[in-house]
Design a protein around this motif. Structure first.
Motif, PDB file in Angstrom:
ATOM      1  N   ALA A   1      -2.387  -2.089  -0.577  1.00 35.58           N
ATOM      2  CA  ALA A   1      -1.656  -0.873  -0.898  1.00 35.58           C
ATOM      3  C   ALA A   1      -2.022  -0.428  -2.301  1.00 35.58           C
ATOM      4  O   ALA A   1      -2.591  -1.200  -3.068  1.00 35.58           O
ATOM      5  CB  ALA A   1      -0.152  -1.119  -0.785  1.00 35.58           C
TER       6      ALA A   1
ATOM      7  N   ILE B   1       0.987  -8.186   1.931  1.00 32.91           N
ATOM      8  CA  ILE B   1       0.461  -6.951   1.361  1.00 32.91           C
ATOM      9  C   ILE B   1       0.095  -7.191  -0.093  1.00 32.91           C
ATOM     10  O   ILE B   1       0.898  -7.738  -0.871  1.00 32.91           O
ATOM     11  CB  ILE B   1       1.494  -5.803   1.463  1.00 32.91           C
TER      12      ILE B   1
ATOM     13  N   GLY C   1      -2.742  -6.528   4.042  1.00 34.89           N
ATOM     14  CA  GLY C   1      -2.681  -5.114   3.670  1.00 34.89           C
ATOM     15  C   GLY C   1      -3.089  -4.908   2.226  1.00 34.89           C
ATOM     16  O   GLY C   1      -2.811  -5.749   1.369  1.00 34.89           O
TER      17      GLY C   1
ATOM     18  N   CYS D   1       1.145  -5.868   8.786  1.00 39.12           N
ATOM     19  CA  CYS D   1       0.519  -6.900   7.954  1.00 39.12           C
ATOM     20  C   CYS D   1       1.294  -8.216   7.901  1.00 39.12           C
ATOM     21  O   CYS D   1       2.491  -8.261   8.156  1.00 39.12           O
ATOM     22  CB  CYS D   1       0.347  -6.388   6.526  1.00 39.12           C
TER      23      CYS D   1
ATOM     24  N   ILE E   1       6.831  -2.157  -2.473  1.00 44.58           N
ATOM     25  CA  ILE E   1       5.428  -1.781  -2.605  1.00 44.58           C
ATOM     26  C   ILE E   1       5.270  -0.710  -3.674  1.00 44.58           C
ATOM     27  O   ILE E   1       4.417  -0.797  -4.557  1.00 44.58           O
ATOM     28  CB  ILE E   1       4.865  -1.273  -1.251  1.00 44.58           C
TER      29      ILE E   1
ATOM     30  N   LEU F   1       1.589  -0.358   7.001  1.00 45.85           N
ATOM     31  CA  LEU F   1       1.318  -1.644   6.352  1.00 45.85           C
ATOM     32  C   LEU F   1       2.445  -2.622   6.674  1.00 45.85           C
ATOM     33  O   LEU F   1       2.220  -3.777   7.021  1.00 45.85           O
ATOM     34  CB  LEU F   1       1.200  -1.458   4.838  1.00 45.85           C
TER      35      LEU F   1
END
Lengths: 510, 335
Positions: free
Chosen positions: A297, A476, A295, A473, A498, A469
């Motif tokens: 982000a 990430i 992923g 995933c 995140i 995500l």
């Protein structure tokens, strides 16, 4: 300024749509929709993409003419409206794409449709700024938006407030908000909700469209579910729940959006070393394995999309290396696709589709060499392949020659995904694969991603939707201001983790 | 706050005040698609009633050859319009062709002058394409500049006066007849078949429609967008050259003002036939019909004995009406 609540008692129906029908080129967008809106309520409108929400809104704002049915506003009956008429009746809409002129000031934008005139019928600039200030004050935004500021300098959230102020300037009684939260960073959401509640308490009727069901329970009074161009139900929000709405929307209970993880990462497919792109990306390192979902982000402008584009040679690499299957990656999009490295781009209407062309045309576009000999197309071969992918992805309607502009958002996205699946990819980069599509289509795209990883295809998934995500995933990577600010392994996935990296908060600052 | 608030009415709102039925929309859509063929039939009927001289064999032959020349140039213009470009240099290229062939015929073998003519045309198209793609010069400006340059170069080359006779071969492929049909019409037909095949049956044809429909999506799909645009401009210039050779074969001499109207007329022919300025939409059937319609109208001005300058009015009216009709059709279809 008039206060609406003085002249309209609440519980009065101010807008009523009865048995509305509308079709485009033989395809029914709306087959039987009835809907009513009371003064002083927030009425949510939900449904999958292609359920007919946008068409319904365009009928209310006068952009489309319905084929049948009637529209009642404040007791008067209309067969159809035109945009001016709709505005004079107090109907205003705030779309995801704003109708603002970026080079003009806030006050100029707010007064665009109705300039305050002074002597000699010239524009009264003082009155214009005063009006803008007053409207912004009612939205509680006067403290941070200057009426004389140029609109392009405002944040997205501030621009949205300007759009709402524009609606107040024409004293809109019916305010339509088309996915207002989709474009906002989460910190601006509370402010938006407060504004919407205040507008309701003034006695206005608000139609609120959103794909996020949580918001509906937080904000709305009633909710209407559309499916396949028909009204499924209208409920009081207090009397329904999440699961019921979802099953009404998709027509079946949806157990889990994210298919279980069943992939095992293999050898390294792609390795990015010290990648720099002029002005946007600095010294990025990462790798992707076969059968793995990585992923990406990061907030808007964090360099996430630029990295995706650089991998398939759509952005110029300033320095650094991209090693794909042991060799330097191809330096043209066509060569990258030939080698099985493809990008399913964000924003399907801008980068994904030739909208005025058919589904077949679009699905074939990057794969024409498969169907041609010396540049001459073999149409039987093409038709066979296209028919298979349409069936496989369950694109609706399954008509290869339908123009893609007549497809719903979810089906358009499936066409964009499908055209790259046909290229027999080894590594697929998805940029915002589910932006603005309904839950059903989302789930299908997730299934497709799992299927790819089972076949040993590597997947990069760039998204601003954190739940997807987290659901999809293996790891990430988080971007912040053009740099990789951290990598999170699956065991430590959380929205907070995140966001912390995406907003540049250092771990040791806690 | 003592100020009046007035409701301004936008142009769009005047337009949209108009109530339409689904039948009306379908009607306008069909009219947009079939405008040129329908008008051709109407013009043929009107000509039979009011200008029977239109049907004299010599006049029909003139009309036929003129349709062929304009038709060929308009095919090139259609390709260029399909990729959101425009070519204002076709008239200069068209006029240049005849000059090169006529002037070199005196010296070397004929085939060399043909190769020269088409090489020069290809170079002009290539230059147009390169300016547009690699230097981001707007097509209107790039090709207009090329128009002036090529005209100037031609005048310098001929020192202001062209002389010589048109070679026999050009007369053969233009003015001579195959059965009852002038050879030029057959050349036109062959050009249409070849280009139609390219558009419908080849990868390059798909690329042309993709680049015109959405250049960004075409780039993301790995299509060499610049090469497509350069190629299309090169083809357009070479078709203009072919048109010029046929035209001089038909006229039988070389005139310095040869072909001056072909910019407007080739664009008008394509647009009447349903091609749009916004790219990605258009087809050769429409263009063929559009070119034929325009030539017939221009011819009727002559046959009816009207002052010849009325031809300009006809060109202007056809172009404006065509753009207006296609724009209105687009507007209705988007509602």
């Amino acid at each position: 300024m008039t206060n609406v609540s003085n002249n309209v008692p609440s519980d009065t129906v101010i807008l009523s749509l009865k048995h509305i029908e509308k079709s485009f080129g033989g395809i029914h967008a709306l087959s039987d929709v009835s809907f009513d809106l009371r003064a002083g309520e927030i009425h949510a409108l939900v449904g999958e993409n292609g359920a007919g929400k946008s068409t319904l809104i365009k009928i209310v704002t006068g952009a489309y003419t319905p084929d049948a049915g009637e529209i009642q506003i404040n007791g008067s009956v209309y067969k159809s409206l035109d945009p001016t008429q709709a505005r004079n009746l107090g109907i205003a809409a705030v779309y995801q794409e704003f109708n603002l002129l970026p080079e003009l000031s806030v006050a100029e934008n707010i007064s665009l449709g109705a300039q305050p005139l002074g002597r000699f019928r010239l524009i009264d600039k003082k009155a214009r700024s005063a009006l803008a200030y007053e409207l912004l004050e009612r939205l509680g935004a006067h403290t941070h938006i200057d009426p004389d500021e140029v609109v392009k300098r405002l944040t997205v959230g501030e621009q949205q407030l300007v759009e709402i102020a524009k609606a107040l300037a024409i004293n809109a009684r019916i305010l339509i908000m088309d996915e207002p939260s989709a474009i906002l960073p989460s910190r601006d959401l509370d402010r938006l909700f407060t504004v919407i509640r205040n507008l309701r308490d003034e006695g206005r009727g608000i139609i609120y469209i959103s794909h996020r069901l949580n918001e509906i329970f937080e904000l709305a009074d009633r909710v209407t579910v559309l499916k396949d161009g028909q009204t499924m139900a209208t409920k009081n929000v207090a009397d329904t729940n999440h699961a019921e709405l979802v099953s009404l929307m998709v027509g079946r209970p949806l157990t889990d959006m994210y298919p279980p993880k069943d992939n095992t990462p293999g050898e390294i497919l792609l390795e990015v070393r010290d990648l720099c792109v002029e002005g946007t990306v600095y010294h990025v390192n990462f790798n992707v394995r076969a059968g793995e979902v990585v992923g990406l982000a990061g907030l808007g402008g964090s360099g996430r999309t630029t990295v995706c584009r650089a991998l398939v040679a759509l952005a110029d690499v300033r320095s650094g290396e991209i090693i794909y299957r042991g060799k330097p990656a191809p330096r043209s999009p066509a060569a990258a696709a030939q080698a099985g490295l493809v990008l399913v781009p964000e924003d399907r209407k801008t980068y994904g589709l030739v909208l005025n062309q058919s589904m077949r045309f679009n699905l074939s576009l990057p794969n024409l060499s498969q169907f041609s000999l010396m540049g001459i197309l073999h149409s039987a071969k093409e038709k066979g392949t296209i028919y298979k992918i349409i069936k496989n992805l369950q694109i609706k309607p399954p008509v290869p020659d339908i123009s893609t502009e007549n497809l719903s958002g979810g089906n358009q996205q499936k066409v964009v995904v499908g055209k790259w699946l046909l290229a027999n990819p080894k590594l697929v980069i998805f940029d915002e694969p589910t932006r603005g599509i309904d839950v059903g289509a989302k789930a299908e795209i997730y299934m497709r991603i799992r299927e790819l990883t089972r076949q040993g295809v590597g997947v990069i998934m760039a998204s601003s939707e954190l739940p997807e995500l987290i659901g999809m995933c293996d790891r990430i990577l988080v971007f912040y201001e053009g740099r990789l600010s951290g990598e999170i392994p699956r065991e430590q996935f959380s929205e907070e983790a995140i966001m912390r990296l995406a907003t540049g908060v250092k771990v040791n600052e806690e | 706050m003592k100020s009046t608030i007035t409701q301004s009415r936008s142009i769009r709102s005047y337009f949209s005040g108009f109530q339409t039925s689904a039948r009306f929309v379908r009607g306008v859509d069909l009219a947009g698609q079939w405008a040129a063929p329908i008008l051709i039939v109407a013009v043929l009927i009107m000509a039979a009633i009011f200008a029977p001289a239109f049907y004299l064999p010599t006049n029909l032959k003139t009309v036929g050859i003129q349709i062929a020349v304009l038709g060929i140039v308009a095919v090139g213009q259609t390709l260029v319009l399909l990729v959101r470009s425009i070519d204002l240099s076709v008239s200069a290229v068209l006029a240049l062709g005849a000059v090169i062939v006529v002037q070199t015929e005196a010296g070397g073998p004929l085939w060399i002058s043909f190769v020269e003519a088409f090489a020069v045309a290809a170079a002009v198209g290539l230059a147009n394409g390169l300016l547009i793609t690699k230097r981001q010069v707007p097509p209107f400006v790039a090709t207009f500049g090329m128009l002036v340059f090529v005209q100037g170069a031609r005048l310098a080359y001929t020192k202001g006066q062209a002389s010589g006779t048109v070679p026999e071969i050009l007369r053969a492929i233009s003015f001579e007849q195959v059965g009852p049909i002038p050879a030029a019409l057959i050349v036109w037909l062959i050009v249409n078949i070849i280009v139609l095949f390219i558009l419908q049956k080849t990868r390059y044809g798909r690329w042309i429609y993709a680049v015109g429909g959405n250049p960004a999506a075409a780039r993301y799909a790995g299509i060499p967008v610049d090469l497509v645009i350069i190629g299309v401009h090169t083809i357009c210039s070479m078709l203009a050259m072919l048109g010029g050779l046929l035209l001089s074969g038909y006229i039988g001499y070389v005139d310095l003002r040869l072909g001056a109207d072909y910019n407007t007329n080739s664009i008008a022919g394509a647009i009447v036939g349903g091609t749009t300025f916004t790219g990605g939409r258009g087809n050769l059937f429409g263009t063929a019909a559009g070119a034929a319609l325009l030539i017939m109208l221009l011819n009727l001005v002559v046959v009816l004995g009207l002052p010849i300058h009325w031809q300009y009015a006809v060109q202007g009216i056809v172009l404006v009406m065509a753009v207006a009709l296609q724009g209105f059709r687009q507007f209705l279809l988007s509602r």
